[in-house]
Design a protein around this motif. Structure first.
Motif, PDB file in Angstrom:
ATOM      1  N   PHE A  26       0.545  -1.118  -0.007  1.00 29.78           N
ATOM      2  CA  PHE A  26       0.052  -0.329  -0.372  1.00 29.78           C
ATOM      3  C   PHE A  26       0.854   1.329  -0.442  1.00 29.78           C
ATOM      4  O   PHE A  26       0.652   2.451  -0.635  1.00 29.78           O
ATOM      5  CB  PHE A  26      -1.035   0.032   1.406  1.00 29.78           C
ATOM      6  CG  PHE A  26      -1.864   0.929   1.006  1.00 29.78           C
ATOM      7  CD1 PHE A  26      -2.518   2.205   1.217  1.00 29.78           C
ATOM      8  CD2 PHE A  26      -2.979   0.137   0.240  1.00 29.78           C
ATOM      9  CE1 PHE A  26      -3.029   2.704   1.394  1.00 29.78           C
ATOM     10  CE2 PHE A  26      -4.391   1.323  -0.004  1.00 29.78           C
ATOM     11  CZ  PHE A  26      -4.434   2.173   0.424  1.00 29.78           C
ATOM     12  N   ILE A  27       2.051   1.167   0.964  1.00 30.15           N
ATOM     13  CA  ILE A  27       2.878   2.281   0.634  1.00 30.15           C
ATOM     14  C   ILE A  27       2.693   2.934  -0.660  1.00 30.15           C
ATOM     15  O   ILE A  27       2.881   3.947  -0.519  1.00 30.15           O
ATOM     16  CB  ILE A  27       4.482   1.806   1.141  1.00 30.15           C
ATOM     17  CG1 ILE A  27       4.196   1.532   2.693  1.00 30.15           C
ATOM     18  CG2 ILE A  27       5.485   2.751   0.692  1.00 30.15           C
ATOM     19  CD1 ILE A  27       3.429   2.691   3.530  1.00 30.15           C
ATOM     20  N   PRO A  28       3.254   2.601  -1.892  1.00 28.24           N
ATOM     21  CA  PRO A  28       3.611   3.375  -3.036  1.00 28.24           C
ATOM     22  C   PRO A  28       1.933   4.089  -3.780  1.00 28.24           C
ATOM     23  O   PRO A  28       2.373   5.204  -4.131  1.00 28.24           O
ATOM     24  CB  PRO A  28       3.398   1.930  -4.108  1.00 28.24           C
ATOM     25  CG  PRO A  28       4.497   0.862  -3.823  1.00 28.24           C
ATOM     26  CD  PRO A  28       3.626   0.987  -1.730  1.00 28.24           C
ATOM     27  N   ARG A  29       0.917   3.562  -2.881  1.00 25.45           N
ATOM     28  CA  ARG A  29      -0.028   4.458  -2.937  1.00 25.45           C
ATOM     29  C   ARG A  29      -0.382   5.841  -2.608  1.00 25.45           C
ATOM     30  O   ARG A  29      -0.493   6.144  -2.699  1.00 25.45           O
ATOM     31  CB  ARG A  29      -1.091   3.900  -2.794  1.00 25.45           C
ATOM     32  CG  ARG A  29      -1.617   2.377  -4.092  1.00 25.45           C
ATOM     33  CD  ARG A  29      -3.053   1.360  -3.221  1.00 25.45           C
ATOM     34  NE  ARG A  29      -4.106   2.899  -3.384  1.00 25.45           N
ATOM     35  CZ  ARG A  29      -4.928   1.975  -3.016  1.00 25.45           C
ATOM     36  NH1 ARG A  29      -4.923   0.867  -2.909  1.00 25.45           N
ATOM     37  NH2 ARG A  29      -6.591   3.120  -2.929  1.00 25.45           N
ATOM     38  N   SER A  30       0.520   5.694  -1.400  1.00 23.81           N
ATOM     39  CA  SER A  30       0.323   6.749  -0.520  1.00 23.81           C
ATOM     40  C   SER A  30       1.425   8.754  -0.945  1.00 23.81           C
ATOM     41  O   SER A  30       2.163   8.439  -2.222  1.00 23.81           O
ATOM     42  CB  SER A  30       1.323   7.168   0.634  1.00 23.81           C
ATOM     43  OG  SER A  30       2.717   6.858   0.274  1.00 23.81           O
ATOM     44  N   ASP A  31       0.304   9.893  -0.869  1.00 28.25           N
ATOM     45  CA  ASP A  31       1.496  10.722  -1.209  1.00 28.25           C
ATOM     46  C   ASP A  31       2.609  10.946  -0.161  1.00 28.25           C
ATOM     47  O   ASP A  31       3.531  12.438  -0.484  1.00 28.25           O
ATOM     48  CB  ASP A  31       0.026  11.907  -1.330  1.00 28.25           C
ATOM     49  CG  ASP A  31      -0.576  11.788  -2.644  1.00 28.25           C
ATOM     50  OD1 ASP A  31      -0.062  11.074  -4.040  1.00 28.25           O
ATOM     51  OD2 ASP A  31      -1.710  11.384  -2.630  1.00 28.25           O
ATOM     52  N   LEU A  32       1.926  10.842   1.158  1.00 25.28           N
ATOM     53  CA  LEU A  32       2.752  11.333   2.065  1.00 25.28           C
ATOM     54  C   LEU A  32       2.379  10.042   3.517  1.00 25.28           C
ATOM     55  O   LEU A  32       1.715   9.532   3.314  1.00 25.28           O
ATOM     56  CB  LEU A  32       2.313  12.605   2.837  1.00 25.28           C
ATOM     57  CG  LEU A  32       3.073  12.944   4.557  1.00 25.28           C
ATOM     58  CD1 LEU A  32       4.251  13.352   3.905  1.00 25.28           C
ATOM     59  CD2 LEU A  32       1.888  13.764   4.612  1.00 25.28           C
ATOM     60  N   VAL A  33       4.198   9.969   4.078  1.00 27.24           N
ATOM     61  CA  VAL A  33       4.510   8.795   4.805  1.00 27.24           C
ATOM     62  C   VAL A  33       4.329   9.647   6.387  1.00 27.24           C
ATOM     63  O   VAL A  33       5.548  10.260   6.665  1.00 27.24           O
ATOM     64  CB  VAL A  33       5.382   7.603   4.345  1.00 27.24           C
ATOM     65  CG1 VAL A  33       5.310   6.660   5.499  1.00 27.24           C
ATOM     66  CG2 VAL A  33       5.037   7.403   3.107  1.00 27.24           C
ATOM     67  N   LEU A  34       3.741   8.974   7.293  1.00 28.92           N
ATOM     68  CA  LEU A  34       3.839   9.567   8.387  1.00 28.92           C
ATOM     69  C   LEU A  34       4.410   8.670   9.333  1.00 28.92           C
ATOM     70  O   LEU A  34       3.422   6.939   9.229  1.00 28.92           O
ATOM     71  CB  LEU A  34       2.815  10.040   9.249  1.00 28.92           C
ATOM     72  CG  LEU A  34       2.039  11.121   8.368  1.00 28.92           C
ATOM     73  CD1 LEU A  34       0.624  11.700   9.164  1.00 28.92           C
ATOM     74  CD2 LEU A  34       3.079  12.095   8.761  1.00 28.92           C
ATOM     75  N   PHE A  35       5.318   8.062   9.357  1.00 33.31           N
ATOM     76  CA  PHE A  35       5.979   7.168  10.068  1.00 33.31           C
ATOM     77  C   PHE A  35       6.662   7.283  11.662  1.00 33.31           C
ATOM     78  O   PHE A  35       7.254   7.983  11.970  1.00 33.31           O
ATOM     79  CB  PHE A  35       7.846   6.729   9.836  1.00 33.31           C
ATOM     80  CG  PHE A  35       8.036   5.328   9.708  1.00 33.31           C
ATOM     81  CD1 PHE A  35       7.685   4.730   8.709  1.00 33.31           C
ATOM     82  CD2 PHE A  35       9.063   5.041  10.954  1.00 33.31           C
ATOM     83  CE1 PHE A  35       8.345   2.683   9.675  1.00 33.31           C
ATOM     84  CE2 PHE A  35       9.149   3.703  11.453  1.00 33.31           C
ATOM     85  CZ  PHE A  35       9.366   2.908  10.552  1.00 33.31           C
ATOM     86  N   VAL A  36       5.596   6.465  12.247  1.00 31.97           N
ATOM     87  CA  VAL A  36       5.377   6.450  13.616  1.00 31.97           C
ATOM     88  C   VAL A  36       6.850   5.511  14.116  1.00 31.97           C
ATOM     89  O   VAL A  36       6.420   3.982  14.287  1.00 31.97           O
ATOM     90  CB  VAL A  36       3.819   6.122  14.440  1.00 31.97           C
ATOM     91  CG1 VAL A  36       3.677   6.593  15.631  1.00 31.97           C
ATOM     92  CG2 VAL A  36       3.266   7.267  13.769  1.00 31.97           C
ATOM     93  N   THR A  37       7.525   5.977  15.558  1.00 32.73           N
ATOM     94  CA  THR A  37       7.840   5.296  15.726  1.00 32.73           C
ATOM     95  C   THR A  37       8.112   5.651  17.777  1.00 32.73           C
ATOM     96  O   THR A  37       7.490   6.066  17.863  1.00 32.73           O
ATOM     97  CB  THR A  37       9.350   4.988  15.640  1.00 32.73           C
ATOM     98  OG1 THR A  37      10.916   4.212  16.580  1.00 32.73           O
ATOM     99  CG2 THR A  37       9.835   6.571  15.754  1.00 32.73           C
TER     100      THR A  37
END
Length: 555
Positions: free
Chosen positions: A121-132
């Motif tokens: 699904f990541i390739p479809r994203s316009d912005l990735v909010l990565f939570v650590t």
């Protein structure tokens, strides 16, 4: 995107990559898509709840998000599923009017399909909010996952969650510095990094209707800093990231294919060089072998000339008138074993030629066999190279069987007999005579003795004892000259005929070998040409992507 799709179709691209390109064309018309990713228990769902100001998603210490969950705007809350099984939740939340939010399974979830759902699904994203998480920041699985996101060329924002468990500000600063340093090393740039407590933010929002200061910075970035223009740029850059990723992927595949094919090209080159050297060596070696045959003719000429000197004497005038006697002496002293001598030497040359032909087949068979087994168990990760390898293995195996069958069924006696017959016909044709069931040596002897066939009768016409002193020396000289001229003519015709025939036989064997390996050669050359064209196309696509990216960034 159209160019990339044409390339994938014409170059046996993976179906999932074609689907990805199709989805990107559709995605351009969709709302701005924010994907929230990270390990399970990092607080992804809690962060989304805080962002929306309501506990719309389940949270917990176990992998609670089993599906990709898409949050969209709707007049009333409603849940449904897409054809691919993705959960769609419509919410009457104004924040979702201009964008959609996606909650993904944890990248380190126990179930492997959870991670696959995330990475697909990541390739479809316009912005990735990565939570650590503050207690486990930037783990190895997070590093690998971020690396895959980086390869898609995505805009990444890192959220450090659970700041409420920090004992003091120094500990928080250390974690921020650690994440910043590692993110820069991995991504090549320092991404936006926010430190928040999602659980605390949701609690404060519910109580006061306002967000705490740290969380407000995140909201301000998502909903204000990323204004319409910035979102538009990210939206356009998204398919370029996909194109760039696929281009790099197929460049690696192309390089792997070229490595595989280069070994085959080298083998073909080795075989061709071997065949070329084989012909040169055979022709050169036959020249030496033919010298033995030619020496037999020269010895015959020498004996003939000596015979004329000893026979054309005045004291043997009466013998010269005895045709049968002269003929017998000529056969005994000149012809001798010429037929047998030539047959043995020609047969030896033919046997040598047949043996060398067989050796050449064995060499080619050995090379093909080695190639057939060398990469039989080679592991290739991409379907494209696997397909090429399967096709080439099939062709090599077929050729290997054919070559081995030739070697196993190679009848040296039959081959020698055929070549001997062809050589005899070649000599007969060059001398314009008809041959029957006689050997090559007999034929050559017949041609060689033609010059002397009428020697016993040359003095019958007008030869008398009183004129013998004048006529005999002249006739002897005339006969010797004619004999030598005829022998020279015979040697020239014989040399040309046998040399041409042996060269022809060598070419026949080479042609048979070439014909056997031709499917392999044709396949490899076609694949090499296809791979080269694909490489050029990929380079052009890469240049185009970079050009479009620069134009979008200049908007």
């Amino acid at each position: 995107m159209i160019q990339e799709k044409k390339f994938l179709v014409s170059n046996r691209g993976e179906e999932k990559d074609l689907t990805l390109l199709d989805n990107q064309l559709i995605q351009l018309d969709d709302l701005f898509l924010v994907v929230v990713a990270g390990e399970f228990n990092s607080g992804k769902s809690a962060f989304i709840n805080a962002l929306l100001g309501d506990a719309v998603l389940d949270t917990g210490v176990t992998p609670t998000t089993a599906d990709v969950t898409i949050l969209r705007y709707g007049e009333e809350k409603q849940t449904s599923r897409t054809e691919k099984g993705q959960l769609v939740v419509n919410l009457p939340n104004r924040l979702l009017e201009d964008l959609s939010i996606v909650d993904t399974p944890g990248t380190n979830a126990i179930l492997r399909e959870h991670e696959e759902l995330t990475t697909d699904f990541i390739p479809r994203s316009d912005l990735v909010l990565f939570v650590t998480s503050l207690d486990r920041p930037f783990t190895e699985s997070e590093r690998k996952f971020l690396e895959s996101i980086r390869d898609w060329g995505k805009k990444i924002v890192i959220i450090i969650n659970k700041t409420d468990i920090a004992e003091n500000s120094q500990d928080l600063d250390k974690v921020k510095a650690f994440v910043t340093d590692n993110a820069q090393k991995l991504l090549g740039v320092v991404p936006k990094i926010f430190a928040i407590s999602a659980r605390e933010a949701l609690r404060v929002k519910r109580e006061s209707g306002k967000s705490p200061a740290q969380f407000s910075e995140v909201e301000d970035y998502i909903f204000h800093t990323l204004d319409t223009k910035n979102r538009f740029q990210l939206k356009l850059l998204n398919p370029l990231g996909i194109s760039d990723n696929l281009t790099q992927k197929y460049m690696e595949i192309n390089a792997a294919q070229r490595t595989l094919i280069q070994d085959d090209i080298q083998l073909i080159s080795d075989i061709q060089q071997q065949i070329s050297l084989f012909r040169e060596d055979m022709v050169r070696s036959y020249n030496f072998r033919y010298a033995d045959i030619d020496n037999s003719i020269l010895e015959f000429e020498k004996r003939g000339l000596e015979f004329f000197d000893n026979t054309f004497r005045i004291n043997r005038v009466m013998d010269l008138l005895n045709k049968e006697r002269i003929k017998n002496e000529f056969n005994k002293n000149v012809v001798k074993n010429l037929s047998k001598d030539i047959d043995e030497k020609v047969s030896g040359s033919i046997e040598w030629l047949v043996e060398e032909d067989l050796k050449q087949w064995q060499i080619v068979t050995q090379k093909i066999s080695q190639r057939a087994s060398k990469h039989q168990d080679r592991i290739l990760s991409d379907p494209n190279s696997q397909q090429i390898n399967l096709e080439r293995q099939k062709i090599i195996s077929n050729i290997n069987r054919q070559a081995q069958r030739v070697v196993e069924e190679y009848d040296q006696e039959v081959e020698a007999s055929n070549i001997a017959e062809e050589a005899q016909m070649a000599v007969a044709a060059s001398a314009a005579v008809e041959v029957g069931a006689i050997g090559l040596g007999t034929l050559i002897t017949l041609l060689a003795t033609t010059a002397s066939a009428d020697l016993t009768g040359i003095l019958l016409a007008g030869l008398t004892a009183t004129l013998g002193f004048f006529i005999l020396p002249a006739k002897k000289k005339q006969t010797k000259n004619a004999f030598s001229e005829n022998i020279a003519s015979l040697r020239e015709k014989l040399s040309k005929a046998l040399m041409n025939e042996f060269a022809h036989q060598i070419d026949i064997q080479i042609e048979n070998i070439q014909s056997t390996i031709q499917p392999y050669t044709r396949f490899i050359r076609a694949e090499d040409e296809s791979i080269s064209k694909a490489a050029d196309t990929l380079k052009e696509l890469s240049r185009n992507v970079e050009s479009y990216r620069n134009k979008i960034n200049d908007l």
